[in-house]
Scaffold this active site. Sequence first.
Site, PDB file in Angstrom:
ATOM      1  N   ASP A   1      -3.573   3.388  35.190  1.00  0.00           N
ATOM      2  CA  ASP A   1      -4.483   4.218  36.217  1.00  0.00           C
ATOM      3  C   ASP A   1      -4.168   4.372  37.597  1.00  0.00           C
ATOM      4  OD1 ASP A   1      -5.729   3.154  34.806  1.00  0.00           O
ATOM      5  OD2 ASP A   1      -6.687   1.394  36.421  1.00  0.00           O
TER       6      ASP A   1
ATOM      7  N   GLU B   1     -15.220  -0.115  35.446  1.00  0.00           N
ATOM      8  CA  GLU B   1     -13.788   0.377  35.852  1.00  0.00           C
ATOM      9  C   GLU B   1     -13.650   1.583  36.911  1.00  0.00           C
ATOM     10  OE1 GLU B   1     -10.887  -1.823  32.662  1.00  0.00           O
ATOM     11  OE2 GLU B   1     -11.384   0.257  31.992  1.00  0.00           O
TER      12      GLU B   1
HETATM   13  C1  FRU Z   1      -8.347   1.010  33.874  1.00  0.00           C
HETATM   14  C2  FRU Z   1      -8.124  -0.630  33.579  1.00  0.00           C
HETATM   15  C3  FRU Z   1      -8.538  -1.767  35.400  1.00  0.00           C
HETATM   16  C4  FRU Z   1      -7.440  -1.910  35.851  1.00  0.00           C
HETATM   17  C5  FRU Z   1      -6.267  -2.178  35.222  1.00  0.00           C
HETATM   18  C6  FRU Z   1      -5.093  -2.482  34.471  1.00  0.00           C
HETATM   19  O1  FRU Z   1      -7.600   1.572  33.091  1.00  0.00           O
HETATM   20  O2  FRU Z   1      -8.287  -1.936  32.816  1.00  0.00           O
HETATM   21  O3  FRU Z   1     -10.068  -1.444  34.848  1.00  0.00           O
HETATM   22  O4  FRU Z   1      -7.165  -2.620  37.202  1.00  0.00           O
HETATM   23  O5  FRU Z   1      -6.693  -0.642  34.056  1.00  0.00           O
HETATM   24  O6  FRU Z   1      -3.957  -2.323  34.203  1.00  0.00           O
END
Ligand code: FRU
Length: 516
Positions: free
Chosen positions: A53, A233
């Site tokens: 992300d 998320e």
């Molecule tokens: C989304 C996610 C988020 C988390 C991160 C961990 O892709 O699963 O929810 O904070 O990636 O790398």
Amino acid sequence: MYPYKIIVFILMVAFIVSCKENEKVSHSHEVESYNEQFRPQVHFSPPANWMNDPNGMVFFEGEYHLFYQYYPDSTVWGPMHWGHAVSEDLIQWDHLPIALYPDSLGYIFSGSAVIDWDNSSGLGANGQAPMIAIFTHHNMEGEKSNSSTFQYQSIAYSTDKGRTWTKYKSNPVIENPGIRDFRDPKVIWSEEYEKWVMVFAAYDKALFYTSDNLIDWERTGMFGIEGDDRLWECPDLFPIKVEGSNETKWILITSIQQKGPNGGTATSYFVGEFDGSSFIGNSKEQKWLDYGTDNYAFVTWSDIPEEDGRRLGIGWMSNWQYAQVVPTSPWRSAMTMPRELKLFNHDNNYILHSTIVDELNVLREKSILFDQKTYEESKVLIDDLSKDAYELYFKFEIPKKGLINVEISNSTEEELNIGYNVSDQTYFIDRTFAGKDEFSEVFADYHLGEARYEKTNVEMRIIVDRSSIELIADNGRCVMTDIYFPSSPFEKVTIEAEVNEVTLIEGSYTTLRSIW
Ligand code: FRU
């Protein structure tokens, strides 16, 4: 000056210059040349290793900051850090050293950053407004021991334009009340309510907290879909003006871990209001920001100056269904092109349009125009795609029936098809035969973008890079982002007209120079 003084002076200047240079860690020693087989040429990717992300995007003193979920020791997901890059134009990036490292409270998961202009947190120094990062600490021991309180929200601050960071001494600032998935805080300043507002994902809902100082938070609201059990998320929350009116609406973005429109993970949004405590929207009207499979965790930049006024964002150009096994090395994953979001009211249906930021123009090189005519049989428009990154633009008359199909192909008979299906009113990207796919059972497939609305033409702007394609149709009303991995570079662009004739009103091909 004595000669030795001159030498000392020259050495000092050289030392200062080299220190300045080192502030920008290009990481270029780690990679050959940013020229590997599938290396994006106009998209951001880390020099090496795993990225997911985008995080902490904030604009400050002429720089767009892009932090990102990063595991510097492997090309698969692992202990999360925040990688860091800056850009003056959203397109050309300088890599900076890792901003946040895991610590005793846990890995550094996704989150956001703001400028605390009035130093409400008291974390600024010497009259300098601090940059504050708000993120989730993910505690691995907690996760392994089956506790449900291993994710909590923490902050860190920087008073040197994000170059160095200090974690707040009394982290976390929001404890976990017993919810296993409790993460990805996005903080905004609400001008209207004069408060900091935080939204984050709590399993299948978004929670809202408010604060006066970014440290003490109070829970104020919740938004979710009745009966939904998909994992949410990376939410985002912002007001946006409706184009061509004085109306303002609020958008709640949320990424969804399952059952995206074409499978797997995808970014969605709701349109509604914000009352100072919570987002209020019609939960039945979940819309997709992007119909492709490869735009996840899309969130927007904070602190864009008022005189600019755009709502700018970026997404992670992959899908958790196969992100960890795609055939790239020594890095994994890239970001989408930065996008500008605009809200349109189409007969009381509020739709976010996404377009590529105008700054892309800095990369434009040569253009050629395609013949404006009715194509009664298939026609190769270009047979020497000399560049890996380019932009195609097509405006077609809507055929009475059948398809509009543009094919991009190579001599080993791999092909990527992009187009519009008249009977279903859908745009499509078909990567079924576009190259490597053995790494995942779900990868080779075609994807549909819903476009059931009145249109005067079929208008497609297509950004092609070595391993990605972004279709911006109808001025960004229908958007699709897909990645693909051809065994050898594509060479040809063809208008297919076997099934039905198609009339091209306007069309062009523009090469884009590499950002690396
Ligand atoms: C989304 C996610 C988020 C988390 C991160 C961990 O892709 O699963 O929810 O904070 O990636 O790398």
